[in-house]
Write a protein that holds these residues in place. Structure first.
Motif, PDB file in Angstrom:
ATOM      1  N   VAL A 157     -55.456   9.411  28.510  1.00  0.00           N
ATOM      2  CA  VAL A 157     -54.453   9.121  27.482  1.00  0.00           C
ATOM      3  C   VAL A 157     -54.068  10.468  26.869  1.00  0.00           C
ATOM      4  O   VAL A 157     -54.579  10.874  25.827  1.00  0.00           O
ATOM      5  CB  VAL A 157     -55.003   8.152  26.410  1.00  0.00           C
ATOM      6  CG1 VAL A 157     -53.930   7.809  25.393  1.00  0.00           C
ATOM      7  CG2 VAL A 157     -55.530   6.885  27.058  1.00  0.00           C
ATOM      8  N   ASP A 158     -53.151  11.158  27.538  1.00  0.00           N
ATOM      9  CA  ASP A 158     -52.810  12.520  27.148  1.00  0.00           C
ATOM     10  C   ASP A 158     -51.767  12.589  26.048  1.00  0.00           C
ATOM     11  O   ASP A 158     -51.509  13.671  25.510  1.00  0.00           O
ATOM     12  CB  ASP A 158     -52.312  13.302  28.370  1.00  0.00           C
ATOM     13  CG  ASP A 158     -53.362  13.377  29.473  1.00  0.00           C
ATOM     14  OD1 ASP A 158     -54.561  13.364  29.123  1.00  0.00           O
ATOM     15  OD2 ASP A 158     -52.997  13.451  30.654  1.00  0.00           O
ATOM     16  N   SER A 159     -51.113  11.474  25.712  1.00  0.00           N
ATOM     17  CA  SER A 159     -50.060  11.487  24.694  1.00  0.00           C
ATOM     18  C   SER A 159     -50.012  10.134  24.005  1.00  0.00           C
ATOM     19  O   SER A 159     -50.599   9.143  24.472  1.00  0.00           O
ATOM     20  CB  SER A 159     -48.698  11.803  25.323  1.00  0.00           C
ATOM     21  OG  SER A 159     -48.325  10.780  26.233  1.00  0.00           O
ATOM     22  N   ASN A 160     -49.289  10.079  22.872  1.00  0.00           N
ATOM     23  CA  ASN A 160     -49.157   8.827  22.125  1.00  0.00           C
ATOM     24  C   ASN A 160     -48.420   7.757  22.917  1.00  0.00           C
ATOM     25  O   ASN A 160     -48.602   6.561  22.688  1.00  0.00           O
ATOM     26  CB  ASN A 160     -48.430   9.086  20.805  1.00  0.00           C
ATOM     27  CG  ASN A 160     -49.230   9.990  19.880  1.00  0.00           C
ATOM     28  OD1 ASN A 160     -50.455  10.015  19.941  1.00  0.00           O
ATOM     29  ND2 ASN A 160     -48.538  10.736  19.025  1.00  0.00           N
ATOM     30  N   HIS A 184     -58.205  17.277  28.177  1.00  0.00           N
ATOM     31  CA  HIS A 184     -57.749  18.035  27.013  1.00  0.00           C
ATOM     32  C   HIS A 184     -58.660  17.889  25.801  1.00  0.00           C
ATOM     33  O   HIS A 184     -58.455  18.564  24.788  1.00  0.00           O
ATOM     34  CB  HIS A 184     -56.329  17.602  26.639  1.00  0.00           C
ATOM     35  CG  HIS A 184     -55.335  17.783  27.741  1.00  0.00           C
ATOM     36  ND1 HIS A 184     -54.801  16.732  28.449  1.00  0.00           N
ATOM     37  CD2 HIS A 184     -54.804  18.910  28.296  1.00  0.00           C
ATOM     38  CE1 HIS A 184     -53.966  17.187  29.375  1.00  0.00           C
ATOM     39  NE2 HIS A 184     -53.952  18.503  29.301  1.00  0.00           N
ATOM     40  N   GLY A 185     -59.656  16.996  25.871  1.00  0.00           N
ATOM     41  CA  GLY A 185     -60.575  16.820  24.749  1.00  0.00           C
ATOM     42  C   GLY A 185     -60.085  15.870  23.680  1.00  0.00           C
ATOM     43  O   GLY A 185     -60.756  15.680  22.656  1.00  0.00           O
ATOM     44  N   ARG A 186     -58.949  15.242  23.893  1.00  0.00           N
ATOM     45  CA  ARG A 186     -58.369  14.340  22.886  1.00  0.00           C
ATOM     46  C   ARG A 186     -59.257  13.108  22.698  1.00  0.00           C
ATOM     47  O   ARG A 186     -59.534  12.380  23.639  1.00  0.00           O
ATOM     48  CB  ARG A 186     -56.974  13.913  23.350  1.00  0.00           C
ATOM     49  CG  ARG A 186     -56.172  13.098  22.346  1.00  0.00           C
ATOM     50  CD  ARG A 186     -54.770  12.912  22.907  1.00  0.00           C
ATOM     51  NE  ARG A 186     -53.874  12.290  21.931  1.00  0.00           N
ATOM     52  CZ  ARG A 186     -53.537  11.013  21.942  1.00  0.00           C
ATOM     53  NH1 ARG A 186     -54.030  10.219  22.879  1.00  0.00           N
ATOM     54  NH2 ARG A 186     -52.713  10.529  21.031  1.00  0.00           N
ATOM     55  N   GLY A 187     -59.726  12.878  21.483  1.00  0.00           N
ATOM     56  CA  GLY A 187     -60.508  11.697  21.167  1.00  0.00           C
ATOM     57  C   GLY A 187     -61.974  11.755  21.570  1.00  0.00           C
ATOM     58  O   GLY A 187     -62.713  10.798  21.315  1.00  0.00           O
ATOM     59  N   VAL A 188     -62.421  12.838  22.198  1.00  0.00           N
ATOM     60  CA  VAL A 188     -63.805  12.907  22.677  1.00  0.00           C
ATOM     61  C   VAL A 188     -64.784  13.007  21.510  1.00  0.00           C
ATOM     62  O   VAL A 188     -65.877  12.432  21.554  1.00  0.00           O
ATOM     63  CB  VAL A 188     -63.978  14.084  23.655  1.00  0.00           C
ATOM     64  CG1 VAL A 188     -65.436  14.248  24.059  1.00  0.00           C
ATOM     65  CG2 VAL A 188     -63.116  13.867  24.901  1.00  0.00           C
TER      66      VAL A 188
END
Length: 475
Positions: A157-160, A184-188
């Motif tokens: 889920v790389d973007s909104n 990308h580390g988003r939400g990890v």
């Protein structure tokens, strides 16, 4: 006894000083060293190529698991130490799980199933850009009946824009999908917070930590039988075994009780070629194999006894010697060796392994279990040699006797003298000779051979360094 005052000394676990001056670790009733709590296990599962290994690397904060944009790179179940918020735990990477897999993929799936049965928490990773597949639904049906806590992870889920698509994963029936991008580390970070909240305070199965078993690396060409040997030693299908060369990608380590001792065996990826000429997953697997050799104490190099000794076998042996590790050469698949091949193998050993006469050698069959118990005395002998330290007085007495009987050769019209010798370190045994002139390579090899004859060093490389005394200037 008075405790030493060296504050830089690392003392593992809780313990006490003995009268002999050694640090002895205090053990709990279950064998765990005091001060070292067993770690809870988090298993990362899912179908192939959903980003499990990428997520594992993100969790542990370093690139350990081999990652490539090809399905099925990870095959064994690999454990890594991790920590978040001051809470240590183990994260277990697994191969892609497929309910209808056959052959090699079926063995990979069994490893993932074993991880799910033994973990304290299960992360089910799903590719949010693809949505729920039949395989994802099959995994969810199994886990809905499990008593182990489960977290559904919607990866990539790389973007909104992709968040609304990920909401459809509620249909799997294993809870709220946690949206992340492992790349990308988003939400990890939020996921790690949830992991710490969900993990039980005490692991379901206590992990016994023995406080320092000797580390053994199993190394060799692909399909030489490294994983089969590890499975035979552990009595469990710890590593995936298949007749496809290169089945193992990541190093797999296991604690094995042999000969009344506990050993840590590390199964490694087969080395096909030089690391600098490898590519993709093979390149990173080769790097991890090299790292496993450097972190090991003894390296067991497996050679297929039914085939001629190859250039790659010799290259691997040279790599072990250069890293300074104790060495055991195991000629595997001995059950396939006929009398004619045995005679030919003896000739190959005399011709090709002339540089390694000091290495311990055993003939085994990982498939049948023939003579695998002989590995223990070979490893113990190699380790004892690797750890040996010779006192300076004894070493210099030996040096005087040796150089008196066989002086070094003349160089530049002068006879170099060896003034003094000392052992700089062990692991491997390294000696420094202080001389008045340079010693020829042939004479250094002669001294190494005499060192082995006098002090042993069977199974360990020996290094002899020369320190030439600078000439004093005349006033």
């Amino acid at each position: 006894m008075t405790e030493p005052t060296d504050n830089t000394l690392f003392l593992p676990g809780d313990g006490h000083w003995t009268d002999e001056g050694d640090w002895e670790v205090d053990l709990l009733d279950d064998g765990t060293p005091m001060g070292e709590e067993p770690r809870a296990v988090v298993a990362v599962v899912g179908r192939p190529n959903v980003g499990k290994s990428t997520l594992v690397n993100r969790i542990i904060g370093r690139r350990e698991a081999v990652v490539e944009d090809v399905p099925g790179v990870t095959r064994d179940r690999i454990s890594y130490d991790a920590e978040w918020g001051g809470r240590p735990f183990s994260v277990q990477d697994t191969g892609g799980w497929e309910p209808t897999a056959k052959g090699l993929h079926q063995s990979v799936s069994r490893q993932a199933e074993h991880a799910m049965r033994t973990a304290d928490l299960i992360l089910v990773v799903v590719d949010a850009t693809v949505g729920a597949t039949a395989t994802d639904e099959a995994v969810s049906r199994i886990l809905r009946r499990s008593k182990t806590p489960v977290i559904l992870v919607a990866n990539k889920v790389d973007s909104n824009k992709l968040e609304s698509d990920a909401a459809a994963l509620w249909s799997l029936g294993i809870g709220e999908p946690r949206l992340i991008s492992a790349t990308h580390g988003r939400g990890v970070a939020d996921l790690l917070d949830l992991i710490i909240e969900t993990l039980p305070t005490k692991p379901r199965d206590d992990i016994q930590r023995t406080g320092g078993p000797r580390r053994i690396a199993l190394v060799g060409k692909p399909n030489v039988g490294k994983s089969s040997l590890l499975n035979k030693l552990t009595g469990d299908e710890r590593s995936v075994v298949h007749d496809v060369a290169g089945t193992t990608v990541d190093p797999v380590d296991s604690l094995v009780a042999l000969g009344g001792k506990t050993w840590r065996f590390v199964d490694t990826a087969g080395l096909r070629k030089r690391v600098i000429t490898a590519s993709g997953a093979e390149y990173y697997a080769s790097l991890r194999t090299r790292g496993a050799i450097e972190s090991a104490e003894v390296v067991v190099v497996l050679i297929d006894a039914s085939q001629p000794i190859s250039e790659q076998d010799l290259r691997i042996l040279t790599m072990v010697e250069e890293t300074g590790r104790a060495l055991v050469i195991a000629f595997n698949k001995w059950d396939l060796v006929e009398e004619e091949r045995r005679l030919q193998l003896e000739k190959e050993i005399d011709r090709d392994l002339i540089r390694f006469p000091w290495a311990q050698r055993v003939n085994i069959s990982a498939h049948t279990g023939r003579a695998v118990q002989k590995l223990v005395p070979a490893m113990e002998t190699a380790l004892e040699s690797w750890d040996t330290r010779v006192s300076t007085g004894r070493l210099n007495n030996w040096l005087r006797e040796t150089t008196s009987a066989t002086p070094p050769p003349m160089r530049g019209g002068r006879l170099p003298r060896i003034l003094y010798a000392t052992q700089a370190t062990n692991r491997p045994p390294t000696f420094v000779l202080f001389t008045t002139g340079f010693l020829e390579a042939g004479y250094r090899r002669f001294l190494e051979r005499k060192l082995r004859e006098s002090f042993g060093f069977e199974g360990s490389p020996v290094r002899v360094n020369i320190r030439v005394r600078e000439k004093r200037s005349r006033k």
